[in-house]
Design a protein around this motif. Structure first.
Motif, PDB file in Angstrom:
ATOM      1  N   ALA A 119     -98.751   8.335  37.930  1.00 36.17           N
ATOM      2  CA  ALA A 119     -98.615   9.794  37.872  1.00 36.17           C
ATOM      3  C   ALA A 119     -99.666  10.399  36.958  1.00 36.17           C
ATOM      4  CB  ALA A 119     -97.215  10.172  37.385  1.00 36.17           C
ATOM      5  N   ASN A 120    -100.057  11.631  37.281  1.00 41.95           N
ATOM      6  CA  ASN A 120    -101.033  12.347  36.476  1.00 41.95           C
ATOM      7  C   ASN A 120    -100.472  12.711  35.113  1.00 41.95           C
ATOM      8  OD1 ASN A 120    -101.649  13.673  39.566  1.00 41.95           O
ATOM      9  ND2 ASN A 120    -103.341  12.775  38.433  1.00 41.95           N
ATOM     10  N   GLN A 121    -101.386  13.090  34.221  1.00 45.71           N
ATOM     11  CA  GLN A 121    -101.045  13.661  32.920  1.00 45.71           C
ATOM     12  C   GLN A 121    -101.271  15.167  33.023  1.00 45.71           C
ATOM     13  OE1 GLN A 121    -100.540  11.184  30.484  1.00 45.71           O
ATOM     14  NE2 GLN A 121    -100.270  12.357  28.616  1.00 45.71           N
ATOM     15  N   PHE A 122    -100.347  15.987  32.494  1.00 45.28           N
ATOM     16  CA  PHE A 122    -100.419  17.432  32.629  1.00 45.28           C
ATOM     17  C   PHE A 122    -100.470  18.091  31.252  1.00 45.28           C
ATOM     18  CE2 PHE A 122     -98.007  15.713  36.195  1.00 45.28           C
ATOM     19  CZ  PHE A 122     -98.670  16.264  37.291  1.00 45.28           C
ATOM     20  N   ASP A 130     -97.224  15.066  29.145  1.00 49.84           N
ATOM     21  CA  ASP A 130     -97.209  13.671  29.549  1.00 49.84           C
ATOM     22  C   ASP A 130     -97.233  13.625  31.080  1.00 49.84           C
ATOM     23  OD1 ASP A 130     -97.215  10.919  28.562  1.00 49.84           O
ATOM     24  OD2 ASP A 130     -95.275  10.762  29.536  1.00 49.84           O
ATOM     25  N   HIS A 131     -96.297  12.946  31.695  1.00 48.59           N
ATOM     26  CA  HIS A 131     -96.291  12.850  33.159  1.00 48.59           C
ATOM     27  C   HIS A 131     -95.332  13.854  33.788  1.00 48.59           C
ATOM     28  CE1 HIS A 131     -98.828   9.341  33.001  1.00 48.59           C
ATOM     29  NE2 HIS A 131     -98.002   8.759  32.163  1.00 48.59           N
ATOM     30  N   GLY A 132     -94.897  14.877  33.016  1.00 50.58           N
ATOM     31  CA  GLY A 132     -94.061  15.909  33.615  1.00 50.58           C
ATOM     32  C   GLY A 132     -92.847  16.315  32.813  1.00 50.58           C
ATOM     33  N   THR A 133     -92.844  16.086  31.484  1.00 50.25           N
ATOM     34  CA  THR A 133     -91.638  16.317  30.698  1.00 50.25           C
ATOM     35  C   THR A 133     -91.168  17.767  30.712  1.00 50.25           C
ATOM     36  OG1 THR A 133     -93.024  16.510  28.728  1.00 50.25           O
ATOM     37  CG2 THR A 133     -91.989  14.386  29.127  1.00 50.25           C
ATOM     38  N   ASP A 134     -92.094  18.734  30.777  1.00 57.59           N
ATOM     39  CA  ASP A 134     -91.670  20.137  30.732  1.00 57.59           C
ATOM     40  C   ASP A 134     -92.401  21.003  31.752  1.00 57.59           C
ATOM     41  OD1 ASP A 134     -89.619  20.448  28.573  1.00 57.59           O
ATOM     42  OD2 ASP A 134     -91.182  19.437  27.414  1.00 57.59           O
ATOM     43  N   ILE A 135     -92.829  20.407  32.841  1.00 60.71           N
ATOM     44  CA  ILE A 135     -93.318  21.170  33.989  1.00 60.71           C
ATOM     45  C   ILE A 135     -92.590  20.639  35.219  1.00 60.71           C
ATOM     46  CG2 ILE A 135     -95.331  19.635  34.278  1.00 60.71           C
ATOM     47  CD1 ILE A 135     -96.803  22.114  35.416  1.00 60.71           C
ATOM     48  N   ALA A 136     -91.838  21.507  35.870  1.00 59.18           N
ATOM     49  CA  ALA A 136     -91.034  21.108  37.022  1.00 59.18           C
ATOM     50  C   ALA A 136     -91.876  21.232  38.285  1.00 59.18           C
ATOM     51  CB  ALA A 136     -89.791  21.984  37.130  1.00 59.18           C
ATOM     52  N   LEU A 137     -92.016  20.132  39.008  1.00 56.72           N
ATOM     53  CA  LEU A 137     -92.806  20.097  40.231  1.00 56.72           C
ATOM     54  C   LEU A 137     -91.889  19.859  41.427  1.00 56.72           C
ATOM     55  CD1 LEU A 137     -95.804  17.893  39.022  1.00 56.72           C
ATOM     56  CD2 LEU A 137     -95.602  20.378  38.963  1.00 56.72           C
ATOM     57  N   HIS A 138     -92.122  20.621  42.501  1.00 50.46           N
ATOM     58  CA  HIS A 138     -91.369  20.468  43.739  1.00 50.46           C
ATOM     59  C   HIS A 138     -92.347  20.418  44.904  1.00 50.46           C
ATOM     60  CE1 HIS A 138     -88.454  22.334  40.984  1.00 50.46           C
ATOM     61  NE2 HIS A 138     -87.508  21.762  41.706  1.00 50.46           N
ATOM     62  N   VAL A 139     -92.090  19.544  45.856  1.00 50.25           N
ATOM     63  CA  VAL A 139     -92.862  19.489  47.098  1.00 50.25           C
ATOM     64  C   VAL A 139     -91.893  19.634  48.252  1.00 50.25           C
ATOM     65  CG1 VAL A 139     -94.300  18.066  48.598  1.00 50.25           C
ATOM     66  CG2 VAL A 139     -94.725  18.095  46.138  1.00 50.25           C
ATOM     67  N   GLU A 546     -89.006  18.421  20.637  1.00 53.58           N
ATOM     68  CA  GLU A 546     -90.198  18.131  21.438  1.00 53.58           C
ATOM     69  C   GLU A 546     -90.157  16.692  21.930  1.00 53.58           C
ATOM     70  OE1 GLU A 546     -94.302  19.434  22.548  1.00 53.58           O
ATOM     71  OE2 GLU A 546     -92.545  20.466  21.766  1.00 53.58           O
ATOM     72  N   ASN A 547     -90.522  16.467  23.173  1.00 52.76           N
ATOM     73  CA  ASN A 547     -90.719  15.108  23.667  1.00 52.76           C
ATOM     74  C   ASN A 547     -92.172  14.720  23.461  1.00 52.76           C
ATOM     75  OD1 ASN A 547     -88.151  14.445  24.448  1.00 52.76           O
ATOM     76  ND2 ASN A 547     -88.429  14.946  26.601  1.00 52.76           N
ATOM     77  N   LEU A 548     -92.411  13.614  22.744  1.00 51.99           N
ATOM     78  CA  LEU A 548     -93.766  13.183  22.424  1.00 51.99           C
ATOM     79  C   LEU A 548     -94.040  11.795  22.989  1.00 51.99           C
ATOM     80  CD1 LEU A 548     -94.186  14.275  18.686  1.00 51.99           C
ATOM     81  CD2 LEU A 548     -94.937  15.477  20.741  1.00 51.99           C
ATOM     82  N   PHE A 549     -95.298  11.552  23.358  1.00 47.69           N
ATOM     83  CA  PHE A 549     -95.721  10.245  23.849  1.00 47.69           C
ATOM     84  C   PHE A 549     -95.743   9.244  22.699  1.00 47.69           C
ATOM     85  CE2 PHE A 549     -99.168   7.158  24.461  1.00 47.69           C
ATOM     86  CZ  PHE A 549     -98.779   6.584  25.663  1.00 47.69           C
TER      87      PHE A 549
END
Length: 716
Positions: A119-122, A130-139, A546-549
């Motif tokens: 998965a991408n990093q955003f 990171d790979h999507g912790t606080d951006i919601a993606l829908h397809v 906060e969620n951190l890597f």
């Protein structure tokens, strides 16, 4: 379709969608096209007399010369930082990997720190997502983010995306919108595929470093509806000393009938990939000549993944409003082998670990938009219910060269959620509109761990208000104010765990299940210059945790409370029917909100993100684009003593569309051959011969050198 008189005139983004749906590309003017408005809401007042802002250059400057089609899922929003993009717009710019098409969303950075199948990093609004912790993606109405995931909470793998199939992209920033729930505090992106094509497409791409891709898309009438099929195959090695050897197969099959207001669609998707991975490497290893810039310290890192889904949507309109329903079921699996610390924990066998995730998830949404009036004023009420259930097996194992050595954990998790949302929208006058709503979410999880002390059940719920105010237009300017609460969920295993699975004698603190956020935003949008839309937004977002890597485990973990505030400036200018300019800038201040001697900077939080693009072309003939994106320096530790370097990348495209439906395009990626980094971390790792405690160092993943990709496409 009944008119909704209290909505503003269509934004240029929505107008662009409408133009693409109404007008087929040059060479197909006689093809019958059914106009599908879906959720594009049309106002009663006449459109303003401006130069057409439909960005026709973006509609014709892609590989396929402006292939258009019919799709659904559009929704106008009332915030300075929200908008709609067409599929043609996101395909007009060259990208290295599928997820990067989302960089068409202003202020969003999409990068990679590992093999191409991962998965991408955003990055967005001062967040390392990171790979999507606080951006919601829908397809296509299905969530991409995976909760309680083996590699990180909210893991969102977009590698199954077929950009040429995208009909529209709707983006929101901030937690102000009632349909957005988990993972949407920084923003959300909803991607919708086309239902059918004006013309069928076949293309092939050959490029540097072993890049090969083939894609076919076709649609045909079947019974009272349309059948669409698409298939994709890709291989890629990359510039790495250990080739990625990416192998990827991807397919979509959809049957649809009717329109987005009165109709249905059923879609099946299948995706599979495997790859080797060159992960981030320590700077000292390159400086000491142990490996080169494109080298690796563990040549056996990599993985495989698969995703298979079946989804459907249904809608019906009547005199009282519109009813919509959707449902999905997804089977997903992933095996990931990583070694981020090399020989820190095990100086003999090394620190490679295997993260395994296998799950079946399903859910759906039912909503009703009810049209009415309030004391004679136009009014709309929207009510909806969303559900999701994940049946998960998730494990972590110590490995060497992908061979099993020991089990750290092997858990089963059943996680379910349900949400109810409501919003009331009223146009009080020609210059005043309001939206008032709320969203209630409930979560439950049953964790069955191979460490009995970490098994258990968890429950949590949260209710968030959502408020919006729109003033204007005055002199082609609208003013916006938004407020809302949001949240992200934490890994359910962290909510029930009481001991460290690697060392059961050590107790650990449990994480909260749902972590609240609060967002505020004021902004404006101006269209006083013909063809130009400019928007400015001032925002603030507070997070309780906060969620951190975490570099030693490759996962995200809960941390301290944070506060962000910043400014966003977005510009899109249709200079002429064949020429479009874009420029965006986001500046953010991100800080921990509590006091701690280690410092108050949020690691990896970007301060400055900027981009500029030019797109040209119309119908047949020459087309092209060029895009510069700037990713500013970031603090890597809390006291800001160590920082990353900035990254500026320039990509370009030039092509020619012949009148027989054939087009040829050349993409040049990293045109200036910048020696920049895709991502940089700072943590402790150990190389052979170093002290047992390891060395704290920058770890980076380099940008690929200049690469060429030549695409031959045909429309028939």
């Amino acid at each position: 379709m009944p008119a909704i008189p209290f909505r503003p005139p269509l934004s240029p983004a929505a107008c662009c969608v409408a133009a693409l749906l109404v007008a087929p590309p040059a060479g197909a003017r006689d093809a019958p096209v059914e106009v599908r408005l879906d959720e594009i809401e049309v106002a009663a007042e006449p459109a303003r007399p401006t130069r057409p802002a439909t960005a026709p250059a973006a509609a014709s400057a892609g590989y396929v010369g402006g292939v258009t089609g019919i799709g659904g899922g559009l929704r106008t929003v009332e915030a300075a930082s929200a908008g709609i993009l067409t599929g043609a717009q996101i395909n007009s710019l060259p990208v290295t990997r599928p997820g990067e098409v989302l960089e068409a969303v202003p202020g969003l950075i999409v990068t990679q720190h590992s093999g191409e199948g991962k998965a991408n990093q955003f990055f967005l609004r001062g967040f390392n997502l990171d790979h999507g912790t606080d951006i919601a993606l829908h397809v296509d109405g299905m969530p991409v983010n995976m909760r309680t995931h083996a590699h990180g909470q909210g893991y969102a793998d977009l590698n199954f995306l077929i950009p040429e199939l995208v009909g529209a992209v709707e983006y929101h920033k901030g937690p102000y919108f009632v349909r957005d729930g988990d993972f949407a505090s920084a923003g959300s992106v909803r991607i919708d595929y086309l239902d059918r094509l004006d013309r069928n497409v076949a293309l092939t791409t050959l490029g540097s470093f072993g890049y090969k891709r083939a894609l076919s898309m076709a649609s045909a009438a079947l019974g009272q509806g349309s059948l669409l099929a698409a298939g994709e195959a890709q291989v890629y090695d990359g510039p790495w000393d250990v080739p990625d050897r990416l192998g990827k197969l991807n397919g979509v099959l959809r049957y649809s009938q009717g329109t987005a207001l009165d109709g249905f669609a059923v879609t099946g998707m299948a995706y599979w990939a495997r790859w080797n991975a060159t992960n981030q490497i320590p700077e000292r290893a390159v400086a000491e000549g142990i490996i080169g810039r494109y080298g690796t310290l563990d040549p056996t890192d990599g993985g495989d993944t698969g995703r298979f889904s079946l989804s459907g949507r249904w809608s019906r309109s009547d005199a009282g409003g519109i009813t919509r329903a959707s449902a999905y079921v997804i089977r997903y699996q992933m095996n990931l082998f990583n070694n981020f610390t090399y020989w820190l924990n095990d100086p003999v066998a090394g620190d490679q670990f295997h993260q395994r995730d296998a799950r079946v998830l399903g859910g759906g949404e039912v909503s009703r938009v009810i049209q009415g009036d309030l004391f004679g004023l136009p009014m709309e009420n929207e009510v909806g219910v969303q559900t999701r259930t994940d049946d998960i097996r998730v494990g972590l194992f110590n490995t060497a060269a992908r061979r099993y050595r020991a089990t750290v954990l092997d858990d089963r998790v059943l996680e379910a959620s349900a949400a109810f949302y409501y919003e009331n929208r009223v146009r009080w006058s020609d210059w005043l509109r309001t939206s008032v709503g709320f969203r209630a979410d409930g979560y439950g999880a049953d964790v069955r761990s191979d460490t009995p002390a970490n098994s258990g059940r968890a429950r949590d719920g949260i209710v968030n208000p959502k408020l919006g105010l729109v003033l204007g237009p005055w002199r082609e300017t609208e003013l916006y104010a938004n407020y809302g609460g949001g949240f992200h969920s934490n890994d359910a295993r962290g909510v029930t765990a009481t001991v460290d699975p690697a060392s059961p004698l050590f107790t650990i603190s449990r994480s909260p299940f749902l972590v609240p956020s609060t967002g505020y935003e004021v902004g404006l949008r101006n269209r006083s210059v013909a063809g130009l839309e400019t928007a400015v937004a001032l925002f603030r977002l507070d997070f309780a945790s906060e969620n951190l890597f975490q570099g030693d485990t490759g996962t995200t973990e809960p941390s301290r409370p944070t506060r962000r505030f910043g400014i966003e400036w977005t510009n899109r200018y249709a200079v002429a029917p064949w020429l479009t300019l874009e420029a965006d800038l986001t500046v953010t201040n991100a800080r921990f909100a509590d006091r701690d001697p280690v410092g108050n900077r949020v690691p990896e939080a970007p301060t400055t993100i900027a981009s500029a693009a030019i797109t040209f072309g119309e119908g047949q003939g020459w087309f092209g684009s060029m895009r510069l994106r700037y990713f500013g320096p970031r603090p890597l530790i809390e006291d800001n003593a160590v920082r990353s370097r900035p990254t500026a990348l320039l990509n370009g495209r030039i092509g020619y569309a012949f009148d027989n439906g054939v087009s040829l395009a050349l993409d040049v990626l990293n045109l200036t051959n910048a020696r920049a980094d895709q991502i940089t971390y700072y943590y402790v790792s150990r190389l052979p011969g170093e002290d047992a405690g390891g060395v704290a160092d920058r770890h980076f993943h380099p940008v690929e050198p200049t690469a060429f990709r030549l695409t031959l496409a045909g429309r028939f």
